[in-house]
Design a protein around this motif. Sequence first.
Motif, PDB file in Angstrom:
ATOM      1  N   MET A   1     -58.527 -32.727 -78.893  1.00 39.84           N
ATOM      2  CA  MET A   1     -59.341 -31.916 -79.782  1.00 39.84           C
ATOM      3  C   MET A   1     -59.359 -30.497 -79.225  1.00 39.84           C
ATOM      4  O   MET A   1     -59.736 -30.282 -78.080  1.00 39.84           O
ATOM      5  CB  MET A   1     -60.752 -32.515 -79.835  1.00 39.84           C
ATOM      6  CG  MET A   1     -61.681 -31.835 -80.774  1.00 39.84           C
ATOM      7  SD  MET A   1     -63.387 -32.479 -80.842  1.00 39.84           S
ATOM      8  CE  MET A   1     -63.180 -34.153 -81.346  1.00 39.84           C
ATOM      9  N   ASN A   2     -58.957 -29.532 -80.049  1.00 41.84           N
ATOM     10  CA  ASN A   2     -58.959 -28.148 -79.578  1.00 41.84           C
ATOM     11  C   ASN A   2     -60.364 -27.542 -79.699  1.00 41.84           C
ATOM     12  O   ASN A   2     -61.295 -28.176 -80.210  1.00 41.84           O
ATOM     13  CB  ASN A   2     -57.908 -27.308 -80.320  1.00 41.84           C
ATOM     14  CG  ASN A   2     -58.220 -27.104 -81.792  1.00 41.84           C
ATOM     15  OD1 ASN A   2     -59.373 -27.052 -82.192  1.00 41.84           O
ATOM     16  ND2 ASN A   2     -57.178 -26.969 -82.594  1.00 41.84           N
ATOM     17  N   SER A   3     -60.486 -26.313 -79.263  1.00 41.83           N
ATOM     18  CA  SER A   3     -61.793 -25.645 -79.218  1.00 41.83           C
ATOM     19  C   SER A   3     -62.446 -25.525 -80.600  1.00 41.83           C
ATOM     20  O   SER A   3     -63.645 -25.777 -80.751  1.00 41.83           O
ATOM     21  CB  SER A   3     -61.605 -24.262 -78.602  1.00 41.83           C
ATOM     22  OG  SER A   3     -62.723 -23.468 -78.778  1.00 41.83           O
ATOM     23  N   THR A   4     -61.653 -25.166 -81.594  1.00 42.14           N
ATOM     24  CA  THR A   4     -62.192 -25.021 -82.946  1.00 42.14           C
ATOM     25  C   THR A   4     -62.661 -26.355 -83.502  1.00 42.14           C
ATOM     26  O   THR A   4     -63.740 -26.444 -84.104  1.00 42.14           O
ATOM     27  CB  THR A   4     -61.126 -24.406 -83.880  1.00 42.14           C
ATOM     28  OG1 THR A   4     -60.716 -23.155 -83.325  1.00 42.14           O
ATOM     29  CG2 THR A   4     -61.669 -24.190 -85.276  1.00 42.14           C
ATOM     30  N   GLU A   5     -61.882 -27.401 -83.276  1.00 36.02           N
ATOM     31  CA  GLU A   5     -62.247 -28.737 -83.756  1.00 36.02           C
ATOM     32  C   GLU A   5     -63.520 -29.232 -83.066  1.00 36.02           C
ATOM     33  O   GLU A   5     -64.381 -29.827 -83.692  1.00 36.02           O
ATOM     34  CB  GLU A   5     -61.101 -29.721 -83.518  1.00 36.02           C
ATOM     35  CG  GLU A   5     -59.880 -29.446 -84.366  1.00 36.02           C
ATOM     36  CD  GLU A   5     -58.674 -30.268 -83.942  1.00 36.02           C
ATOM     37  OE1 GLU A   5     -57.801 -30.490 -84.805  1.00 36.02           O
ATOM     38  OE2 GLU A   5     -58.595 -30.681 -82.769  1.00 36.02           O
ATOM     39  N   ARG A   6     -63.618 -28.978 -81.770  1.00 30.15           N
ATOM     40  CA  ARG A   6     -64.806 -29.392 -81.012  1.00 30.15           C
ATOM     41  C   ARG A   6     -66.047 -28.669 -81.531  1.00 30.15           C
ATOM     42  O   ARG A   6     -67.103 -29.273 -81.723  1.00 30.15           O
ATOM     43  CB  ARG A   6     -64.581 -29.112 -79.524  1.00 30.15           C
ATOM     44  CG  ARG A   6     -65.565 -29.776 -78.625  1.00 30.15           C
ATOM     45  CD  ARG A   6     -65.231 -29.697 -77.131  1.00 30.15           C
ATOM     46  NE  ARG A   6     -64.319 -28.659 -76.706  1.00 30.15           N
ATOM     47  CZ  ARG A   6     -63.013 -28.840 -76.418  1.00 30.15           C
ATOM     48  NH1 ARG A   6     -62.478 -30.023 -76.522  1.00 30.15           N
ATOM     49  NH2 ARG A   6     -62.264 -27.825 -76.019  1.00 30.15           N
ATOM     50  N   THR A   7     -65.920 -27.371 -81.797  1.00 29.91           N
ATOM     51  CA  THR A   7     -67.044 -26.601 -82.333  1.00 29.91           C
ATOM     52  C   THR A   7     -67.466 -27.149 -83.693  1.00 29.91           C
ATOM     53  O   THR A   7     -68.655 -27.340 -83.957  1.00 29.91           O
ATOM     54  CB  THR A   7     -66.675 -25.110 -82.445  1.00 29.91           C
ATOM     55  OG1 THR A   7     -66.337 -24.623 -81.141  1.00 29.91           O
ATOM     56  CG2 THR A   7     -67.823 -24.291 -83.013  1.00 29.91           C
ATOM     57  N   GLN A   8     -66.498 -27.426 -84.564  1.00 28.77           N
ATOM     58  CA  GLN A   8     -66.806 -27.972 -85.885  1.00 28.77           C
ATOM     59  C   GLN A   8     -67.453 -29.356 -85.776  1.00 28.77           C
ATOM     60  O   GLN A   8     -68.397 -29.672 -86.507  1.00 28.77           O
ATOM     61  CB  GLN A   8     -65.546 -28.046 -86.741  1.00 28.77           C
ATOM     62  CG  GLN A   8     -65.038 -26.695 -87.166  1.00 28.77           C
ATOM     63  CD  GLN A   8     -63.692 -26.766 -87.878  1.00 28.77           C
ATOM     64  OE1 GLN A   8     -63.023 -27.792 -87.859  1.00 28.77           O
ATOM     65  NE2 GLN A   8     -63.299 -25.659 -88.493  1.00 28.77           N
ATOM     66  N   HIS A   9     -66.946 -30.159 -84.845  1.00 33.55           N
ATOM     67  CA  HIS A   9     -67.488 -31.503 -84.618  1.00 33.55           C
ATOM     68  C   HIS A   9     -68.982 -31.422 -84.273  1.00 33.55           C
ATOM     69  O   HIS A   9     -69.814 -32.099 -84.869  1.00 33.55           O
ATOM     70  CB  HIS A   9     -66.694 -32.167 -83.482  1.00 33.55           C
ATOM     71  CG  HIS A   9     -67.288 -33.422 -82.949  1.00 33.55           C
ATOM     72  ND1 HIS A   9     -67.146 -34.640 -83.568  1.00 33.55           N
ATOM     73  CD2 HIS A   9     -68.033 -33.657 -81.833  1.00 33.55           C
ATOM     74  CE1 HIS A   9     -67.775 -35.568 -82.854  1.00 33.55           C
ATOM     75  NE2 HIS A   9     -68.318 -34.991 -81.807  1.00 33.55           N
ATOM     76  N   TRP A  10     -69.325 -30.553 -83.329  1.00 32.30           N
ATOM     77  CA  TRP A  10     -70.720 -30.443 -82.908  1.00 32.30           C
ATOM     78  C   TRP A  10     -71.571 -29.741 -83.955  1.00 32.30           C
ATOM     79  O   TRP A  10     -72.743 -30.061 -84.125  1.00 32.30           O
ATOM     80  CB  TRP A  10     -70.821 -29.776 -81.539  1.00 32.30           C
ATOM     81  CG  TRP A  10     -70.498 -30.766 -80.468  1.00 32.30           C
ATOM     82  CD1 TRP A  10     -69.341 -30.876 -79.766  1.00 32.30           C
ATOM     83  CD2 TRP A  10     -71.324 -31.840 -80.035  1.00 32.30           C
ATOM     84  NE1 TRP A  10     -69.407 -31.945 -78.910  1.00 32.30           N
ATOM     85  CE2 TRP A  10     -70.614 -32.558 -79.051  1.00 32.30           C
ATOM     86  CE3 TRP A  10     -72.608 -32.277 -80.373  1.00 32.30           C
ATOM     87  CZ2 TRP A  10     -71.145 -33.667 -78.406  1.00 32.30           C
ATOM     88  CZ3 TRP A  10     -73.135 -33.380 -79.728  1.00 32.30           C
ATOM     89  CH2 TRP A  10     -72.410 -34.069 -78.761  1.00 32.30           C
ATOM     90  N   GLN A  11     -70.985 -28.801 -84.689  1.00 30.23           N
ATOM     91  CA  GLN A  11     -71.733 -28.143 -85.761  1.00 30.23           C
ATOM     92  C   GLN A  11     -72.159 -29.166 -86.806  1.00 30.23           C
ATOM     93  O   GLN A  11     -73.292 -29.146 -87.285  1.00 30.23           O
ATOM     94  CB  GLN A  11     -70.880 -27.044 -86.416  1.00 30.23           C
ATOM     95  CG  GLN A  11     -71.614 -26.291 -87.510  1.00 30.23           C
ATOM     96  CD  GLN A  11     -72.783 -25.486 -86.987  1.00 30.23           C
ATOM     97  OE1 GLN A  11     -72.660 -24.772 -86.003  1.00 30.23           O
ATOM     98  NE2 GLN A  11     -73.930 -25.599 -87.621  1.00 30.23           N
ATOM     99  N   GLN A  12     -71.262 -30.103 -87.144  1.00 31.35           N
ATOM    100  CA  GLN A  12     -71.586 -31.153 -88.108  1.00 31.35           C
ATOM    101  C   GLN A  12     -72.706 -32.054 -87.583  1.00 31.35           C
ATOM    102  O   GLN A  12     -73.632 -32.402 -88.325  1.00 31.35           O
ATOM    103  CB  GLN A  12     -70.353 -31.990 -88.426  1.00 31.35           C
ATOM    104  CG  GLN A  12     -69.334 -31.252 -89.250  1.00 31.35           C
ATOM    105  CD  GLN A  12     -68.037 -32.032 -89.412  1.00 31.35           C
ATOM    106  OE1 GLN A  12     -67.815 -33.040 -88.750  1.00 31.35           O
ATOM    107  NE2 GLN A  12     -67.169 -31.547 -90.296  1.00 31.35           N
ATOM    108  N   HIS A  13     -72.628 -32.422 -86.301  1.00 31.35           N
ATOM    109  CA  HIS A  13     -73.689 -33.258 -85.717  1.00 31.35           C
ATOM    110  C   HIS A  13     -75.037 -32.539 -85.746  1.00 31.35           C
ATOM    111  O   HIS A  13     -76.068 -33.141 -86.063  1.00 31.35           O
ATOM    112  CB  HIS A  13     -73.346 -33.651 -84.276  1.00 31.35           C
ATOM    113  CG  HIS A  13     -72.398 -34.790 -84.171  1.00 31.35           C
ATOM    114  ND1 HIS A  13     -72.663 -36.038 -84.679  1.00 31.35           N
ATOM    115  CD2 HIS A  13     -71.171 -34.871 -83.600  1.00 31.35           C
ATOM    116  CE1 HIS A  13     -71.651 -36.846 -84.427  1.00 31.35           C
ATOM    117  NE2 HIS A  13     -70.724 -36.159 -83.773  1.00 31.35           N
TER     118      HIS A  13
END
Length: 105
Positions: A1-13
């Motif tokens: 998971m790249n940085s952008t995907e990780r940020t989006q993942h946590w933003q959704q949570h």
Amino acid sequence: MNSTERTQHWQQHIEHWRDTGLSGAAFCKQQSLSYHQFAYWRRKLEDVVDATDTERVPTSGFARVTHVAASPVSGDLTLRLPGGMTITGLHAGNVELLGAVLRQL
């Protein structure tokens, strides 16, 4: 998971957590998330949002102190804490109570 995907993942949570009305700890337990990672990302993402706010509240751990004119009717001390909490009725006879209250916060 790249940085952008990780940020989006946590933003959704975090958005989902806000919709639930649960405490952060209860939400993380329910979703099998690490509370420490959740708290880290919540703080990080809120700082990104706050950076666009012209009246950003500092996250340094220090509170802003302002002078309020004393009321001529009362000699009591009123202490306003961040988050809206107010402690009133302090005076020389019970000022030790302030230390005990602040240690509990």
